[in-house]
Design a protein around this motif. Structure first.
Motif: not given
Length: 574
Positions: A258-268
């Motif tokens: 998987x080349x996805x991931x590495x960055x993220x955010x959180x729903x608030x």
């Protein structure tokens, strides 16, 4: 008791001594061992009868140590062991010449990788990352200890320090008699919920296979195994490009990626609660829509933290796949379930090249990025929904909030640091150095009459002692280090033999100049004078001869004199 031999090695290597080979209790009892040494130069770790000598990376020079063996009645000291430590590199130079047998501990085993394309796992090897195993689905983490359930988590979240609703909007209304309404400048208590994010950076799945045969590692590897390297993969191996730019993860089924991931955010999500501050008293004469004291708001749109990294600290290694059964190559970096001995140099111990790094595949060694934790920015200036509450007909005036009002300065601040370390297994990495290099050094004469000559001029005097002929066998290390020492030289007058611009050449390489040192004849200090190395590349397939020349110091000339004695040439694996 037998004498323990002197030793020499570089500042990034270790030497091991089995003290039971040198001490014995006359009654056959057990012995306890300690060591006395210079703590500014090195450390000595003793486990049972095995002593590991670990120099500090920034130390070079000569030092000594003494071992002591004790039973319940007395203590016995060893001879004084002389140690010479020369500068090295983070990958070690495999220079220790300890007389210990090049074996791994009985429970130590080499671990490599397998992608299944060569068929079933070969005999003498077993999967350790299959379904139900602790290592299945865990990222590989270079460590000084082997821990299958090393740590990490699948997800993470954050807490926050403060949240503020901001003031409500003012409207030209006033409360009716007998009722209480929200002030035009009221605020709310704020409740916040955040959603977790996964700790799953980009990955490539490979099956881990462990050698099950005697000795801890084989001398011949089966076709299809995949290993790590810190340089171009050797002949007979193919660089495994499928894993480039992906972290290596142990798996039951290989080749998933998987080349996805590495960055993220959180729903608030947030709620401005019904309890408000800033209530006003009732009165008024005309009607208008206003809002009772108790009412709520929520976020008006989908809201999330800023996007940030979730890649853990990593260092790139080159993956290579073996094309056909072949000998274990110098330079291969293997994984182990405990610290190997013999021809293996650990590179994942404290202070070593790969210590506490996740492993990413690449076509080049040494790219280092990532972090174990991250933060998210404060969220400010957000707008709530219109109020949820009871509208009523009231008297027109000033000071109360209309039931259609919003809050435009909602903020959530002070997010806690988040640990995005994924599930991992700690593995010990070690670099294979092969057997000691086979090198022959021949000096053409014992007396060296330099004459008077300019730099880079070949000695043309009647007594020819140069060049030295250095023959490097085919089973040496990747590179070979060469240094010189004139400790025992004696000469006429008070002249000093200048050994500068040590140079080697052959038909294919041309001149290579690396080492500069000056030795006074007969001086003991000369032995420690050199700190630089010439590195000679490994021969390809056949033994290679190099001619070594000494040239006179630039821009001065060396006066003619005859030097008697031995010019020492040290050659060791790099």
């Amino acid at each position: 008791m037998k004498n323990i031999p002197d030793d020499y090695f570089d500042s990034w290597s270790k030497s091991r001594v089995n003290l039971s080979n040198y001490f014995a209790d006359p009654q056959g009892g057990s012995l306890a061992f300690i060591a006395s040494y210079d703590p500014d130069a090195l450390a000595v770790n003793i486990n049972g009868s095995m002593a590991e000598i670990v120099p500090y990376h920034d130390y070079s020079g000569n030092t000594t140590l003494v071992f002591y063996a004790a039973n319940d009645k007395r203590q016995t000291a060893s001879n004084v062991v002389s140690l010479e430590i020369v500068p090295g590199s983070e990958w070690g130079n495999a220079m220790a010449k300890s007389g210990e047998e090049p074996n791994s501990a009985a429970d130590t085993a080499l671990i490599l990788m397998w992608d299944g394309e060569a068929g079933a796992i070969p005999g003498g090897w077993a999967s350790i990352s299959g379904v139900g195993s602790t290592m299945n689905g865990r990222y590989l983490y270079a460590s000084n200890t082997y821990v299958e359930a090393g740590g990490g988590a699948t997800t993470h979240t954050h807490t926050y320090t403060a949240a503020n609703s901001g003031s409500g909007a003012a409207y030209a209304v006033l409360s009716a008699a007998g009722s209480t309404y929200a002030s035009s400048a009221h605020t709310h208590e704020v409740s916040v919920t955040t959603t977790s994010a996964n700790n799953l950076p980009p990955y490539y799945n490979l099956t881990l296979i462990k050698y099950t045969g005697a000795g801890g590692y084989p001398t011949t590897l089966p076709a299809g195994v995949i290993a790590f390297f810190n340089d171009t993969v050797p002949s007979g191996w193919t660089q495994y490009a499928a894993a480039d730019n992906l972290l290596i993860r142990a798996a039951a089924a290989p080749n998933g990626a998987s080349s996805a991931g590495g960055t993220h955010s959180h729903p608030v999500n947030y709620t401005l609660n019904g309890s408000v501050t800033g209530a006003i008293a009732p009165s008024g004469t005309s009607t208008s829509n206003t809002l009772l004291l108790s009412h709520t708001h929520t976020n008006s749109t989908d809201t999330a933290t800023n996007e940030t990294t979730s890649v853990p600290p990593y260092k790139t290694l080159i993956l290579g796949k073996l094309n056909a059964d072949a000998a274990l190559p110098t330079g291969l970096i293997g994984m182990f379930n405990s610290t190997p001995e013999g021809y293996w140099i650990t590179v994942s111990g404290v202070g070593e090249a790969m210590y506490q790094k996740f492993i990413m595949g690449s076509d080049a060694y040494g790219n280092t990025k990532g972090a174990p934790t991250h933060n998210h920015a404060d969220m400010t200036g957000m707008t709530s929904t219109a109020a949820a509450g009871t509208a009523t007909s009231t008297k027109k005036g000033t000071g109360a909030a209309n039931y259609l009002h919003t809050h435009t300065a909602v903020s959530i601040t002070g997010f806690s640091s988040g640990d995005h370390t994924p599930l991992y297994s700690g593995v010990i990495l070690a670099y294979y150095t092969s057997a000691a290099p086979v090198i022959d050094v021949t000096i053409n004469a014992s007396d060296c009459d330099f004459g008077t000559q300019s730099p880079r001029a070949e000695n043309a005097s009647a007594t020819t002692c140069f060049p030295l002929t250095v023959t490097i066998g085919t089973n040496t290390n990747v590179k070979t280090n060469l240094a010189v020492n004139g400790t025992t030289l004696a000469g006429s007058g008070s002249l000093t033999l200048a050994v500068n611009n040590v140079t080697y050449s052959n038909e294919s390489t041309g001149w290579k100049t690396e080492l500069n040192a000056t030795f006074s004849y007969g001086s003991d200090a000369a032995h420690a004078a050199y700190s630089n190395w010439m590195q000679i590349a490994i021969p390809v397939g056949v033994a290679t001869t190099r001619d070594i020349w000494w040239f006179i110091n630039v821009p001065e000339y060396q006066g003619k004199s005859t030097y008697n004695g031995q010019l020492y040439v040290r050659v060791s694996a790099a």
